[in-house]
Design a protein around this motif. Structure first.
Motif, PDB file in Angstrom:
ATOM      1  N   GLU A 133      42.782 -25.315  38.259  1.00 18.82           N
ATOM      2  CA  GLU A 133      41.604 -26.059  38.731  1.00 18.82           C
ATOM      3  C   GLU A 133      41.522 -26.692  40.266  1.00 18.82           C
ATOM      4  OE1 GLU A 133      40.224 -27.406  34.067  1.00 18.82           O
ATOM      5  OE2 GLU A 133      40.809 -28.890  35.708  1.00 18.82           O
ATOM      6  N   ILE A 134      42.663 -27.372  40.561  1.00 19.15           N
ATOM      7  CA  ILE A 134      42.503 -28.035  41.703  1.00 19.15           C
ATOM      8  C   ILE A 134      42.552 -27.265  43.117  1.00 19.15           C
ATOM      9  CG2 ILE A 134      43.565 -30.162  40.715  1.00 19.15           C
ATOM     10  CD1 ILE A 134      46.148 -29.501  41.972  1.00 19.15           C
ATOM     11  N   ASN A 135      43.161 -25.784  42.878  1.00 15.17           N
ATOM     12  CA  ASN A 135      43.028 -24.950  43.881  1.00 15.17           C
ATOM     13  C   ASN A 135      41.939 -23.712  43.803  1.00 15.17           C
ATOM     14  OD1 ASN A 135      45.626 -25.817  45.149  1.00 15.17           O
ATOM     15  ND2 ASN A 135      46.493 -25.276  43.289  1.00 15.17           N
ATOM     16  N   GLN A 136      41.640 -23.272  44.912  1.00 11.52           N
ATOM     17  CA  GLN A 136      40.587 -22.442  44.845  1.00 11.52           C
ATOM     18  C   GLN A 136      41.426 -20.986  45.103  1.00 11.52           C
ATOM     19  OE1 GLN A 136      37.591 -23.097  47.574  1.00 11.52           O
ATOM     20  NE2 GLN A 136      36.709 -20.839  47.518  1.00 11.52           N
ATOM     21  N   TRP A 137      41.374 -20.086  44.184  1.00  8.56           N
ATOM     22  CA  TRP A 137      42.091 -18.963  44.364  1.00  8.56           C
ATOM     23  C   TRP A 137      41.405 -17.740  44.899  1.00  8.56           C
ATOM     24  CZ3 TRP A 137      47.047 -19.735  42.798  1.00  8.56           C
ATOM     25  CH2 TRP A 137      47.495 -20.721  42.307  1.00  8.56           C
ATOM     26  N   THR A 138      41.845 -17.432  46.249  1.00  4.32           N
ATOM     27  CA  THR A 138      40.797 -16.867  46.998  1.00  4.32           C
ATOM     28  C   THR A 138      41.304 -15.105  47.143  1.00  4.32           C
ATOM     29  OG1 THR A 138      42.359 -17.460  48.924  1.00  4.32           O
ATOM     30  CG2 THR A 138      40.236 -18.243  48.566  1.00  4.32           C
ATOM     31  N   LYS A 139      42.494 -14.812  46.987  1.00  4.15           N
ATOM     32  CA  LYS A 139      43.007 -13.560  47.101  1.00  4.15           C
ATOM     33  C   LYS A 139      44.510 -13.178  46.423  1.00  4.15           C
ATOM     34  CE  LYS A 139      43.873 -11.125  51.046  1.00  4.15           C
ATOM     35  NZ  LYS A 139      43.877 -10.677  52.170  1.00  4.15           N
ATOM     36  N   LEU A 140      44.376 -11.826  45.978  1.00  2.00           N
ATOM     37  CA  LEU A 140      45.874 -11.634  45.488  1.00  2.00           C
ATOM     38  C   LEU A 140      46.061 -10.110  45.876  1.00  2.00           C
ATOM     39  CD1 LEU A 140      48.188 -11.644  43.283  1.00  2.00           C
ATOM     40  CD2 LEU A 140      46.817 -10.177  41.848  1.00  2.00           C
ATOM     41  N   GLU A 141      47.297 -10.093  46.753  1.00  2.00           N
ATOM     42  CA  GLU A 141      47.821  -8.922  47.047  1.00  2.00           C
ATOM     43  C   GLU A 141      49.037  -8.507  46.434  1.00  2.00           C
ATOM     44  OE1 GLU A 141      47.118  -9.340  51.973  1.00  2.00           O
ATOM     45  OE2 GLU A 141      49.083  -9.038  51.303  1.00  2.00           O
ATOM     46  N   ILE A 142      49.163  -7.438  45.855  1.00  2.00           N
ATOM     47  CA  ILE A 142      50.423  -6.874  45.371  1.00  2.00           C
ATOM     48  C   ILE A 142      51.113  -6.089  46.254  1.00  2.00           C
ATOM     49  CG2 ILE A 142      51.481  -5.131  43.459  1.00  2.00           C
ATOM     50  CD1 ILE A 142      49.690  -7.473  42.179  1.00  2.00           C
TER      51      ILE A 142
END
Ligand SMILES: [Zn+2]
Length: 125
Positions: free
Chosen positions: A69-78
């Motif tokens: 909740e407290i973080n804003q998850w912007t991108k995932l890179e495998i």
């Protein structure tokens, strides 16, 4: 909505069925992706359920939910999957104070009774 795991698919066609328990992630990488999405949603229950049962005592559902909740998850890179049960990834997020953060990890997974679980992670630079 687009799936938070950056697969390019919609959430309905990607991680949602896993989060709802309609399907189980077929590979360690899909489980990893669905866990990233579960931080973005957030869904602390799913993060706990997909942790290997013997490792759950090391985690706390409320903490996982709050971290999502407290973080804003912007991108995932495998980055790579060096074996069937390891995935290296970079997770990008905006922290509480608005500062961009990077979490780089080599995660270990284990298959148990035909389901994949998160075991542990090694933090990388
Ligand atoms: Zn997804």
């Amino acid at each position: 909505m687009n799936c938070p795991c950056c697969s390019g698919k919609s959430y309905d066609e990607c991680c949602k069925p896993f989060h709802l328990g309609q399907r189980h992630a077929p590979t360690a990488e899909t489980l990893m992706r669905s866990r990233f999405s579960a931080f973005a949603i957030p869904n602390g229950d799913y993060l706990m359920e997909t942790t290997l049962p013997t490792k759950r005592k090391l985690h706390n559902k409320e903490d996982l939910q709050e971290w999502g909740e407290i973080n804003q998850w912007t991108k995932l890179e495998i980055v790579r999957a060096p074996s069937a049960n390891e995935v290296e990834f970079r997770a990008f997020y905006i922290g509480e104070k608005g500062n961009p953060q990077l979490h780089h990890e080599l995660s270990l997974f284990q298959k148990l009774n035909d389901r994949w679980y998160y075991v542990s992670g090694e933090f990388l630079d």
